[in-house]
Design a protein around this motif. Structure first.
Motif, PDB file in Angstrom:
ATOM      1  N   GLN A 131       1.805   5.337 -13.654  1.00 17.39           N
ATOM      2  CA  GLN A 131       1.562   3.900 -13.770  1.00 17.39           C
ATOM      3  C   GLN A 131       2.824   3.159 -13.346  1.00 17.39           C
ATOM      4  O   GLN A 131       3.935   3.527 -13.753  1.00 17.39           O
ATOM      5  CB  GLN A 131       1.219   3.507 -15.210  1.00 17.39           C
ATOM      6  CG  GLN A 131      -0.105   4.045 -15.706  1.00 17.39           C
ATOM      7  CD  GLN A 131      -0.711   3.128 -16.771  1.00 17.39           C
ATOM      8  OE1 GLN A 131      -0.802   1.907 -16.585  1.00 17.39           O
ATOM      9  NE2 GLN A 131      -1.138   3.717 -17.875  1.00 17.39           N
ATOM     10  N   THR A 141       0.029   8.029  -5.550  1.00 18.93           N
ATOM     11  CA  THR A 141      -1.159   8.876  -5.394  1.00 18.93           C
ATOM     12  C   THR A 141      -0.750  10.278  -4.953  1.00 18.93           C
ATOM     13  O   THR A 141      -1.286  11.281  -5.433  1.00 18.93           O
ATOM     14  CB  THR A 141      -2.135   8.262  -4.378  1.00 18.93           C
ATOM     15  OG1 THR A 141      -2.532   6.970  -4.832  1.00 18.93           O
ATOM     16  CG2 THR A 141      -3.378   9.135  -4.207  1.00 18.93           C
ATOM     17  N   ASP A 164       1.182   2.533  -3.472  1.00 22.97           N
ATOM     18  CA  ASP A 164      -0.016   3.275  -3.897  1.00 22.97           C
ATOM     19  C   ASP A 164      -0.009   4.693  -3.329  1.00 22.97           C
ATOM     20  O   ASP A 164      -0.348   5.659  -4.025  1.00 22.97           O
ATOM     21  CB  ASP A 164      -1.291   2.552  -3.433  1.00 22.97           C
ATOM     22  CG  ASP A 164      -1.382   1.123  -3.946  1.00 22.97           C
ATOM     23  OD1 ASP A 164      -0.387   0.630  -4.528  1.00 22.97           O
ATOM     24  OD2 ASP A 164      -2.441   0.507  -3.783  1.00 22.97           O
ATOM     25  N   LYS A 165       0.403   4.818  -2.063  1.00 24.16           N
ATOM     26  CA  LYS A 165       0.429   6.137  -1.413  1.00 24.16           C
ATOM     27  C   LYS A 165       1.432   7.067  -2.079  1.00 24.16           C
ATOM     28  O   LYS A 165       1.150   8.244  -2.304  1.00 24.16           O
ATOM     29  CB  LYS A 165       0.776   5.984   0.079  1.00 24.16           C
ATOM     30  CG  LYS A 165      -0.317   5.369   0.931  1.00 24.16           C
ATOM     31  CD  LYS A 165       0.180   5.171   2.360  1.00 24.16           C
ATOM     32  CE  LYS A 165      -0.794   4.348   3.193  1.00 24.16           C
ATOM     33  NZ  LYS A 165      -0.229   4.015   4.521  1.00 24.16           N
ATOM     34  N   ASN A 181       0.832  -1.215   0.000  1.00 27.54           N
ATOM     35  CA  ASN A 181       0.000   0.000   0.000  1.00 27.54           C
ATOM     36  C   ASN A 181       0.861   1.258   0.000  1.00 27.54           C
ATOM     37  O   ASN A 181       0.405   2.323  -0.413  1.00 27.54           O
ATOM     38  CB  ASN A 181      -0.935   0.009   1.212  1.00 27.54           C
ATOM     39  CG  ASN A 181      -2.032  -1.035   1.092  1.00 27.54           C
ATOM     40  OD1 ASN A 181      -2.439  -1.373  -0.024  1.00 27.54           O
ATOM     41  ND2 ASN A 181      -2.481  -1.559   2.207  1.00 27.54           N
ATOM     42  N   LYS A 187       2.617  -6.750  -9.115  1.00 23.90           N
ATOM     43  CA  LYS A 187       1.989  -5.551  -8.565  1.00 23.90           C
ATOM     44  C   LYS A 187       1.744  -4.561  -9.698  1.00 23.90           C
ATOM     45  O   LYS A 187       2.616  -4.329 -10.537  1.00 23.90           O
ATOM     46  CB  LYS A 187       2.911  -4.912  -7.519  1.00 23.90           C
ATOM     47  CG  LYS A 187       2.547  -3.481  -7.087  1.00 23.90           C
ATOM     48  CD  LYS A 187       1.290  -3.422  -6.251  1.00 23.90           C
ATOM     49  CE  LYS A 187       1.001  -1.981  -5.807  1.00 23.90           C
ATOM     50  NZ  LYS A 187      -0.279  -1.884  -5.062  1.00 23.90           N
ATOM     51  N   SER A 188       0.550  -3.982  -9.742  1.00 24.71           N
ATOM     52  CA  SER A 188       0.284  -2.909 -10.700  1.00 24.71           C
ATOM     53  C   SER A 188      -0.529  -1.814 -10.017  1.00 24.71           C
ATOM     54  O   SER A 188      -1.331  -2.085  -9.122  1.00 24.71           O
ATOM     55  CB  SER A 188      -0.469  -3.445 -11.918  1.00 24.71           C
ATOM     56  OG  SER A 188      -1.782  -3.848 -11.580  1.00 24.71           O
ATOM     57  N   PHE A 189      -0.280  -0.593 -10.427  1.00 21.66           N
ATOM     58  CA  PHE A 189      -1.036   0.533  -9.870  1.00 21.66           C
ATOM     59  C   PHE A 189      -1.098   1.656 -10.902  1.00 21.66           C
ATOM     60  O   PHE A 189      -0.079   2.022 -11.489  1.00 21.66           O
ATOM     61  CB  PHE A 189      -0.382   1.052  -8.585  1.00 21.66           C
ATOM     62  CG  PHE A 189      -1.195   2.119  -7.891  1.00 21.66           C
ATOM     63  CD1 PHE A 189      -2.380   1.801  -7.246  1.00 21.66           C
ATOM     64  CD2 PHE A 189      -0.784   3.451  -7.902  1.00 21.66           C
ATOM     65  CE1 PHE A 189      -3.147   2.779  -6.613  1.00 21.66           C
ATOM     66  CE2 PHE A 189      -1.534   4.434  -7.272  1.00 21.66           C
ATOM     67  CZ  PHE A 189      -2.716   4.090  -6.618  1.00 21.66           C
ATOM     68  N   GLN A 190      -2.297   2.160 -11.130  1.00 22.21           N
ATOM     69  CA  GLN A 190      -2.508   3.282 -12.046  1.00 22.21           C
ATOM     70  C   GLN A 190      -3.330   4.353 -11.334  1.00 22.21           C
ATOM     71  O   GLN A 190      -4.295   4.030 -10.641  1.00 22.21           O
ATOM     72  CB  GLN A 190      -3.264   2.844 -13.305  1.00 22.21           C
ATOM     73  CG  GLN A 190      -2.627   1.702 -14.082  1.00 22.21           C
ATOM     74  CD  GLN A 190      -3.051   0.334 -13.592  1.00 22.21           C
ATOM     75  OE1 GLN A 190      -4.149   0.140 -13.095  1.00 22.21           O
ATOM     76  NE2 GLN A 190      -2.164  -0.636 -13.704  1.00 22.21           N
ATOM     77  N   VAL A 191      -2.932   5.614 -11.532  1.00 22.07           N
ATOM     78  CA  VAL A 191      -3.664   6.709 -10.903  1.00 22.07           C
ATOM     79  C   VAL A 191      -3.544   7.963 -11.772  1.00 22.07           C
ATOM     80  O   VAL A 191      -2.522   8.174 -12.413  1.00 22.07           O
ATOM     81  CB  VAL A 191      -3.122   6.991  -9.473  1.00 22.07           C
ATOM     82  CG1 VAL A 191      -1.656   7.413  -9.495  1.00 22.07           C
ATOM     83  CG2 VAL A 191      -3.959   8.029  -8.738  1.00 22.07           C
TER      84      VAL A 191
END
Length: 357
Positions: free
Chosen positions: A23, A11, A7-8, A4, A34-38
């Motif tokens: 991304q 973000t 992500d923080k 997490n 792990k993937s994260f898009q914002v």
């Protein structure tokens, strides 16, 4: 391991106004871990980024150029320890510099600021890169150091390597990369190209309006020609192409670059044998035995004792990083649609959460 935190961090990059979007992916040779898009690929239209969003990848392209040269070497068509002039009779920097020295940026070629070496997509069909770079090379015809005396990054070196690939293979640079690298990957052909295939899927590039670099930008490029309207805190770029595809022309989705890196992680990859891959990822030493931090196109590094090879790509409106940990058989990619001017090693902040698994 607290994923997490990743992500923080990303973000916060968006919410604090450091980028319109981000991304990130961490993966092994078979799957994404792990993937994260914002954030937004287009601020005015409020279009969110996703895995199908394409970006200008800039200098990450150099790793494809180096791979192409090593493919030709493995096929016996090039000896990377031979002089560049052996393959290009009009090479203006003398007969001492080798192909390998261009690959590891020790040839001593100059590196004028390339920020304005771009053209609008409306000019793309008529743009002649050979004419453009003929004049650039003539203006910058003196080397800055002796061969293999020191690391000195040069986009012009990779312009020359692109010409070498064309001369030796008999194919255009774009056709060679597409046929011998991209088409061997398990991806849609529109996901990694030298063209903006779908403007709706292409992230708009942005530059922070209230920034010192925005003032500097006016001295380095024609902002009225290449930049669009203000969108909140940002000013957008119009769709453009890099003048030299071999040093920075690729455009693609993050997942297409993952497919490329996953293939490079495999034993005896379809792209290159293990013997030549070791050559690609081996750090170069100067003729005095000094570390350069540079392999053949790939920068070398270390994160929490884990060795990696990496490359960043940045310029007007975009910044990205790709990375491979050869011993871990893992890798990562990061994409922002905001200007990047230097190798930020931003992945250090994100990948560290996977280093002590």
């Amino acid at each position: 391991m607290d994923l997490n935190e990743i992500d923080k961090i990303l973000t916060d990059q968006v919410e604090s106004g450091k980028t319109p979007s981000a991304q990130y992916y961490f993966f092994d040779k078979d799957s994404v871990i792990k993937s994260f898009q914002v954030g937004l690929s287009d601020i005015s239209k409020e279009i969110k980024v996703d895995s199908s969003t394409t970006y200008n990848a800039f200098s990450v392209t150099k790793t494809f150029t180096a791979l192409a040269v090593l493919q030709l070497a493995e096929n016996g068509e090039i000896d990377i320890n031979s002089a560049v002039s052996q393959y290009l009779s009009d090479f203006i920097y003398g007969e001492e510099i080798t192909v390998k020295q261009l690959l590891n940026h020790t040839g001593g070629l100059p590196n004028p600021i390339p920020l304005n070496w771009i053209h609008l997509d409306t000019e793309h069909k008529t743009f002649d890169r050979h004419t453009f770079f003929k004049s650039i090379l003539e203006k910058n015809n003196k080397t800055r150091s002796e061969p293999n005396a020191k690391f000195s990054y040069s986009n012009l070196g990779y312009v020359v390597l692109g010409e070498l690939i064309e001369d030796v293979s008999g194919e255009t640079y774009e056709d060679y990369i597409t046929k011998h690298i991209i088409n061997k990957l398990p991806i849609d052909s529109n996901d990694l190209t030298f063209e903006i295939v779908n403007k709706k899927r292409h992230a708009k590039g942005y530059h922070k309006k209230l920034s010192f670099s925005n003032l500097i930008l006016g001295f380095l490029m024609n902002k009225s020609k290449y930049m669009g309207e203000s969108e909140g805190k940002w000013r957008s770029f119009k769709s453009f192409y890099i003048n030299g595809p071999s040093y920075g022309g690729l455009i693609g989705t993050p997942t297409s670059f993952i497919a490329y890196l996953q293939e490079m992680l495999k034993t005896n990859s379809d792209l290159l044998s293990d013997e030549y891959k070791q050559m690609l990822f081996r750090e170069n030493m100067t003729h005095k035995g000094k570390n350069t931090g540079m392999c053949l196109s790939w920068f070398s590094g270390d994160l929490d004792g884990k060795k990696y090879v990496a490359h960043a790509g940045g310029g007007g409106g975009y910044y990205c990083e790709i990375r491979v940990y050869p011993d871990l058989k893992k890798g990562s990619v990061l994409f922002f649609n905001r200007t990047g001017m230097s190798d930020e090693r931003f992945l250090d902040k994100l990948d560290k959460y996977f280093m002590n698994e």
